[in-house]
Design a protein around this motif. Structure first.
Motif, PDB file in Angstrom:
ATOM      1  N   PRO A  67       0.820  -1.216   0.000  1.00  0.00           N
ATOM      2  CA  PRO A  67       0.000   0.000   0.000  1.00  0.00           C
ATOM      3  C   PRO A  67       0.852   1.263   0.000  1.00  0.00           C
ATOM      4  N   ASP A  68       0.360   2.290  -0.689  1.00  0.00           N
ATOM      5  CA  ASP A  68       1.008   3.589  -0.584  1.00  0.00           C
ATOM      6  C   ASP A  68       0.404   4.328   0.617  1.00  0.00           C
ATOM      7  N   ASP A  69       0.955   5.493   0.922  1.00  0.00           N
ATOM      8  CA  ASP A  69       0.487   6.227   2.097  1.00  0.00           C
ATOM      9  C   ASP A  69      -0.984   6.617   1.972  1.00  0.00           C
ATOM     10  N   ALA A  70      -1.439   6.894   0.767  1.00  0.00           N
ATOM     11  CA  ALA A  70      -2.836   7.295   0.572  1.00  0.00           C
ATOM     12  C   ALA A  70      -3.783   6.156   0.938  1.00  0.00           C
ATOM     13  N   VAL A  95       8.054  -1.376   6.411  1.00  0.00           N
ATOM     14  CA  VAL A  95       7.279  -1.968   7.511  1.00  0.00           C
ATOM     15  C   VAL A  95       7.419  -1.103   8.761  1.00  0.00           C
ATOM     16  N   ALA A  96       8.651  -0.701   9.055  1.00  0.00           N
ATOM     17  CA  ALA A  96       8.890   0.132  10.234  1.00  0.00           C
ATOM     18  C   ALA A  96       8.187   1.486  10.111  1.00  0.00           C
ATOM     19  N   GLU A  97       8.164   2.011   8.883  1.00  0.00           N
ATOM     20  CA  GLU A  97       7.509   3.305   8.633  1.00  0.00           C
ATOM     21  C   GLU A  97       6.011   3.213   8.898  1.00  0.00           C
ATOM     22  N   VAL A  98       5.377   2.166   8.373  1.00  0.00           N
ATOM     23  CA  VAL A  98       3.931   1.978   8.596  1.00  0.00           C
ATOM     24  C   VAL A  98       3.662   1.738  10.084  1.00  0.00           C
ATOM     25  N   ARG A  99       4.564   1.007  10.733  1.00  0.00           N
ATOM     26  CA  ARG A  99       4.369   0.658  12.145  1.00  0.00           C
ATOM     27  C   ARG A  99       4.402   1.885  13.051  1.00  0.00           C
ATOM     28  N   ARG A 100       5.012   2.951  12.585  1.00  0.00           N
ATOM     29  CA  ARG A 100       5.003   4.182  13.390  1.00  0.00           C
ATOM     30  C   ARG A 100       3.591   4.760  13.484  1.00  0.00           C
ATOM     31  N   ARG A 101       2.706   4.301  12.592  1.00  0.00           N
ATOM     32  CA  ARG A 101       1.332   4.802  12.574  1.00  0.00           C
ATOM     33  C   ARG A 101       0.339   3.807  13.163  1.00  0.00           C
ATOM     34  N   ASP A 123      12.858  -9.234  11.859  1.00  0.00           N
ATOM     35  CA  ASP A 123      12.729  -9.364  13.306  1.00  0.00           C
ATOM     36  C   ASP A 123      12.839  -7.984  13.949  1.00  0.00           C
ATOM     37  N   GLY A 124      11.828  -7.617  14.714  1.00  0.00           N
ATOM     38  CA  GLY A 124      11.838  -6.313  15.374  1.00  0.00           C
ATOM     39  C   GLY A 124      11.184  -5.204  14.584  1.00  0.00           C
ATOM     40  N   ALA A 125      10.944  -5.427  13.284  1.00  0.00           N
ATOM     41  CA  ALA A 125      10.342  -4.372  12.459  1.00  0.00           C
ATOM     42  C   ALA A 125       8.820  -4.352  12.559  1.00  0.00           C
ATOM     43  N   ALA A 126       8.230  -5.525  12.842  1.00  0.00           N
ATOM     44  CA  ALA A 126       6.770  -5.651  12.903  1.00  0.00           C
ATOM     45  C   ALA A 126       6.364  -6.165  14.278  1.00  0.00           C
ATOM     46  N   ASP A 127       5.067  -6.091  14.559  1.00  0.00           N
ATOM     47  CA  ASP A 127       4.551  -6.634  15.817  1.00  0.00           C
ATOM     48  C   ASP A 127       4.423  -8.154  15.740  1.00  0.00           C
ATOM     49  N   TYR A 128       4.081  -8.658  14.570  1.00  0.00           N
ATOM     50  CA  TYR A 128       4.018 -10.096  14.313  1.00  0.00           C
ATOM     51  C   TYR A 128       4.617 -10.373  12.941  1.00  0.00           C
ATOM     52  N   LEU A 129       5.302 -11.508  12.822  1.00  0.00           N
ATOM     53  CA  LEU A 129       5.712 -12.028  11.523  1.00  0.00           C
ATOM     54  C   LEU A 129       4.788 -13.182  11.185  1.00  0.00           C
ATOM     55  N   LEU A 130       4.098 -13.085  10.045  1.00  0.00           N
ATOM     56  CA  LEU A 130       3.201 -14.141   9.601  1.00  0.00           C
ATOM     57  C   LEU A 130       3.925 -14.935   8.519  1.00  0.00           C
ATOM     58  N   LEU A 131       4.254 -16.173   8.826  1.00  0.00           N
ATOM     59  CA  LEU A 131       5.003 -17.013   7.896  1.00  0.00           C
ATOM     60  C   LEU A 131       4.018 -17.836   7.079  1.00  0.00           C
ATOM     61  N   ASP A 132       4.012 -17.579   5.784  1.00  0.00           N
ATOM     62  CA  ASP A 132       3.029 -18.143   4.863  1.00  0.00           C
ATOM     63  C   ASP A 132       3.766 -18.941   3.790  1.00  0.00           C
ATOM     64  N   ALA A 133       3.055 -19.809   3.128  1.00  0.00           N
ATOM     65  CA  ALA A 133       3.649 -20.496   1.984  1.00  0.00           C
ATOM     66  C   ALA A 133       3.876 -19.483   0.869  1.00  0.00           C
ATOM     67  N   LYS A 134       4.995 -19.622   0.177  1.00  0.00           N
ATOM     68  CA  LYS A 134       5.311 -18.702  -0.917  1.00  0.00           C
ATOM     69  C   LYS A 134       4.441 -19.056  -2.118  1.00  0.00           C
ATOM     70  N   PRO A 135       3.851 -18.066  -2.793  1.00  0.00           N
ATOM     71  CA  PRO A 135       3.020 -18.389  -3.955  1.00  0.00           C
ATOM     72  C   PRO A 135       3.873 -18.898  -5.114  1.00  0.00           C
ATOM     73  N   PRO A 136       3.274 -19.692  -6.012  1.00  0.00           N
ATOM     74  CA  PRO A 136       4.011 -20.104  -7.194  1.00  0.00           C
ATOM     75  C   PRO A 136       4.411 -18.894  -8.034  1.00  0.00           C
ATOM     76  N   LYS A 137       5.445 -19.065  -8.868  1.00  0.00           N
ATOM     77  CA  LYS A 137       5.985 -17.921  -9.618  1.00  0.00           C
ATOM     78  C   LYS A 137       4.954 -17.262 -10.535  1.00  0.00           C
ATOM     79  N   ASP A 138       4.004 -18.045 -11.040  1.00  0.00           N
ATOM     80  CA  ASP A 138       3.026 -17.486 -11.974  1.00  0.00           C
ATOM     81  C   ASP A 138       1.758 -17.002 -11.276  1.00  0.00           C
ATOM     82  N   ALA A 139       1.769 -16.963  -9.940  1.00  0.00           N
ATOM     83  CA  ALA A 139       0.568 -16.564  -9.203  1.00  0.00           C
ATOM     84  C   ALA A 139       0.249 -15.087  -9.438  1.00  0.00           C
TER      85      ALA A 139
END
Length: 219
Positions: A67-70, A95-101, A123-139
């Motif tokens: 997302p952009d700031d808008a 991530v750190a920039e958005v987290r300031r808000r 690590d330390g940049a977000a409140d939670y790290l959500l570890l997800d499966a990586k999408p296929p290259k053509d996703a």
């Protein structure tokens, strides 16, 4: 946290009926998708209505992609969520920039040991790290798209930030995932659906029951 210290998140909710089913079944977090290519996308007006139903009963998370700031401004104004979930290629600095808000959940795709190493940088940049499966290259969309990844990749993943496990989870494998990975929380979307974007109340309930039972057995 509630439920034996395991956080449970039902993501991609798009109707009042399924949202209330998730709340009644005890979900700690509900996720609303703000990403038009997704079959789970809800516009900001609908997201605001759903968030109002959840307020005070669960944390409200709005998922968005690069997302952009808008767009961040619009989400905060319309929905006033508890968390923003960043599901794109956002850098550590962004991530750190958005987290300031607003508190941030940063989703990271995992398919290889290199992906695990890259995730450590957040690590330390977000409140939670959500570890997800990586999408296929053509996703055409980010996220695991219902696929699990090799959980053994996380055997050496030790970070200070709380971890939410996602990707291919469903009612019948969530207990195994919790005992194998021991995350701070679990996140599910397509694993509790009867069709893409269509949440199934019985599957939501079963997922949460099984997740809580697995967490309780580990205390």
């Amino acid at each position: 946290m509630t439920h034996a210290s395991l956080l449970t998140k039902i993501c991609g909710l798009s109707t009042p009926e399924t949202l209330i089913a998730a709340l009644d079944a005890g979900a700690d977090m509900i996720g609303l998708v703000q990403f038009p290519p997704s079959p789970r996308h809800v516009d900001l007006g609908k997201a605001a209505e759903l968030a109002a139903l959840a307020r005070g009963r669960a944390s409200v998370v709005v998922l968005t992609v690069n997302p952009d700031d808008a767009l961040i401004d619009a989400i905060l104004k319309a929905v006033s969520p508890d968390f923003i979930q960043l599901h794109g290629k956002e850098t550590v600095d962004r991530v750190a920039e958005v987290r300031r808000r607003i508190p941030v959940i940063k989703a990271l795709g995992i398919a290889t040991a290199e992906d695990v190493a890259a995730a450590r940088a957040y690590d330390g940049a977000a409140d939670y790290l959500l570890l997800d499966a990586k999408p296929p290259k053509d996703a055409t969309r980010p996220g695991g798209l219902g696929q699990a990844f090799d959980w053994s990749l996380l055997d050496s993943f030790k970070v200070g930030t709380s971890v939410l496990l996602s990707g291919g989870l469903h009612p019948t494998n969530v207990a195994e995932a919790i005992s194998r990975v021991r995350p701070e929380g679990v996140d599910v979307s397509s694993g509790v659906e009867s069709a893409p974007g269509v949440k199934d109340k019985a599957k939501i309930e079963a997922f949460l029951i099984n997740a809580r039972a697995a967490a309780g057995s580990m205390r």
